[in-house]
Design a protein around this motif. Structure first.
Motif, PDB file in Angstrom:
ATOM      1  N   GLU A 124     -30.417  11.255  45.318  1.00 34.02           N
ATOM      2  CA  GLU A 124     -31.536  12.016  45.868  1.00 34.02           C
ATOM      3  C   GLU A 124     -31.633  11.884  47.389  1.00 34.02           C
ATOM      4  O   GLU A 124     -32.073  12.828  48.068  1.00 34.02           O
ATOM      5  CB  GLU A 124     -32.846  11.547  45.223  1.00 34.02           C
ATOM      6  N   GLU A 149     -29.259   6.849  41.138  1.00 33.83           N
ATOM      7  CA  GLU A 149     -30.154   8.007  41.167  1.00 33.83           C
ATOM      8  C   GLU A 149     -30.794   8.160  42.542  1.00 33.83           C
ATOM      9  O   GLU A 149     -30.915   9.274  43.071  1.00 33.83           O
ATOM     10  CB  GLU A 149     -31.240   7.862  40.109  1.00 33.83           C
ATOM     11  N   MET A 150     -31.208   7.045  43.137  1.00 32.81           N
ATOM     12  CA  MET A 150     -31.849   7.101  44.447  1.00 32.81           C
ATOM     13  C   MET A 150     -30.847   7.543  45.523  1.00 32.81           C
ATOM     14  O   MET A 150     -31.199   8.310  46.425  1.00 32.81           O
ATOM     15  CB  MET A 150     -32.437   5.738  44.797  1.00 32.81           C
ATOM     16  N   PHE A 189     -30.628   3.344  38.159  1.00 30.84           N
ATOM     17  CA  PHE A 189     -31.701   3.718  39.094  1.00 30.84           C
ATOM     18  C   PHE A 189     -31.199   3.790  40.531  1.00 30.84           C
ATOM     19  O   PHE A 189     -31.525   4.732  41.271  1.00 30.84           O
ATOM     20  CB  PHE A 189     -32.853   2.710  39.000  1.00 30.84           C
ATOM     21  N   LYS A 240     -38.106  -0.032  42.050  1.00 32.27           N
ATOM     22  CA  LYS A 240     -38.072   0.875  40.902  1.00 32.27           C
ATOM     23  C   LYS A 240     -39.424   1.531  40.662  1.00 32.27           C
ATOM     24  O   LYS A 240     -39.502   2.636  40.141  1.00 32.27           O
ATOM     25  CB  LYS A 240     -37.622   0.116  39.651  1.00 32.27           C
ATOM     26  N   ALA A 268     -37.867   3.849  48.026  1.00 32.78           N
ATOM     27  CA  ALA A 268     -36.423   3.648  47.887  1.00 32.78           C
ATOM     28  C   ALA A 268     -35.660   4.739  48.644  1.00 32.78           C
ATOM     29  O   ALA A 268     -34.692   4.450  49.363  1.00 32.78           O
ATOM     30  CB  ALA A 268     -36.041   3.650  46.411  1.00 32.78           C
ATOM     31  N   ARG A 319     -40.253   5.140  43.997  1.00 32.36           N
ATOM     32  CA  ARG A 319     -39.055   5.927  44.307  1.00 32.36           C
ATOM     33  C   ARG A 319     -39.108   6.480  45.730  1.00 32.36           C
ATOM     34  O   ARG A 319     -38.075   6.575  46.392  1.00 32.36           O
ATOM     35  CB  ARG A 319     -38.908   7.070  43.298  1.00 32.36           C
ATOM     36  N   THR A 320     -40.292   6.807  46.192  1.00 31.20           N
ATOM     37  CA  THR A 320     -40.422   7.335  47.553  1.00 31.20           C
ATOM     38  C   THR A 320     -39.974   6.310  48.572  1.00 31.20           C
ATOM     39  O   THR A 320     -39.267   6.625  49.543  1.00 31.20           O
ATOM     40  CB  THR A 320     -41.875   7.755  47.825  1.00 31.20           C
TER      41      THR A 320
END
Length: 313
Positions: free
Chosen positions: A81, A77-78, A74, A43, A49, A46-47
């Motif tokens: 993306e 969301e990943m 979360f 968490k 993940a 993010r990069t």
């Protein structure tokens, strides 16, 4: 369950499917998928993940298992993306629980029909998709973990009514079940079940009759805790002497032997081991290339199943 064809052996990007090709809700997927729950550990990065999810796709994984309650959204969301439409990844979610940051456990049950519908809507919103290809209903009929009490004790028919309505509306493509008994699965079959997720491993084989029924009905068997767990004393596959011996003889790891045994055990088995570590991810994928000869399979098959001793919360 239809057998995969030669054209099913590669993903949309042309990578060989991790563990070979299996079937889930009438489509070909990699037999080794990715359970995304542990992405919550990233968490703060993010990069990293997103990079881990992209590595999954590079390694031939096109089946990712998630839930809105993983990391309070979360993880979804990943996935939103990282995963692109052209990757053609099957993202599977689950409902039946929600986060509980202030409780004794990080989750609380959310079994009522209106809660199931809200959970599907939340998944759709966070993933930014119009349909989730498959959604598993997490019940509490069997296995380790929470048990429903009070208004969370909901008849199966009431839950299936809202799940089938969501399917009819096109918000979900197929229905799966998790944490169910054999009798509950039999009751649910008329609704059309595509997947069962139960705790199951080499050392936890109480559900063998259910696995057999799933194979007969063309239902994918997607075990969680495929290597056991420290959870409530569940036996760890990697500590089993037969597994350690096989790993030494094959020049692989006990974890890879435990995963390979599941793939060899039944053709409808799909795996979703989770990790937040790229090296661990690659090791899990390599389990799909481990070949177990008949003598090794016999030695592993005769390891005692000890799941009946598992304590429950």
């Amino acid at each position: 369950m239809a057998s995969p064809t030669g054209s099913d052996q590669v993903t949309a990007s042309g990578a060989p499917r991790a563990g070979g090709a299996g079937r889930l809700a009438n489509r070909a997927v990699s037999r080794i998928g990715f359970g995304a729950m542990q992405l919550e550990r990233l968490k703060g990065d993010r990069t990293a993940a997103i990079a881990l999810l992209r590595r999954c796709i590079d390694l031939g994984i096109d089946h990712i298992d998630t839930a809105q309650f993983y990391g309070h959204g979360f993880v979804n969301e990943m996935i939103r993306e990282a995963v692109r439409p052209e990757d053609d990844v099957m993202v599977v979610s689950k409902v039946g629980a929600e986060p509980d940051s202030d409780g004794p456990l990080p989750l609380r049950l959310a079994q009522r029909p209106e809660q199931l519908r809200t959970a599907v809507e939340d998944n759709l919103a966070t993933l930014k998709v119009e349909q989730i290809p498959l959604v598993n209903l997490r019940r509490t009929d069997t296995g380790p973990g929470l048990r429903a009490e009070g208004d969370q004790v909901v008849p199966l028919d009431d839950q299936l009514a809202v799940m089938t309505a969501l399917r009819d509306e096109g918000k979900i493509g197929a229905i799966g079940l998790s944490g169910v008994s054999l009798d509950v699965l039999r009751s649910a079959l008329p609704a059309g079940i595509a997947c069962v997720q139960n705790a199951y491993s080499l050392l936890a084989r109480d559900d063998e009759d259910m696995l057999r029924l799933c194979r007969e009905e063309g239902i994918a068997w997607v075990p969680y805790f495929p290597l056991g767990s420290a959870f409530n004393g569940m036996p760890k596959v990697t500590d089993e002497p037969a597994v350690i011996t096989a790993a030494r003889e094959l020049g692989t790891t006990p974890a890879q032997v435990g995963l390979a045994w599941l793939l060899h055990h039944a053709p409808n088995v799909l795996l979703i081991p989770g990790t937040a570590d790229p090296e661990h991810l690659e090791a899990n994928v390599r389990a799909g290339k481990v070949t177990l000869d008949p003598a090794t399979l016999i030695a592993l098959d005769t390891a005692p199943s000890r799941s009946g001793d598992i304590a429950l919360n």
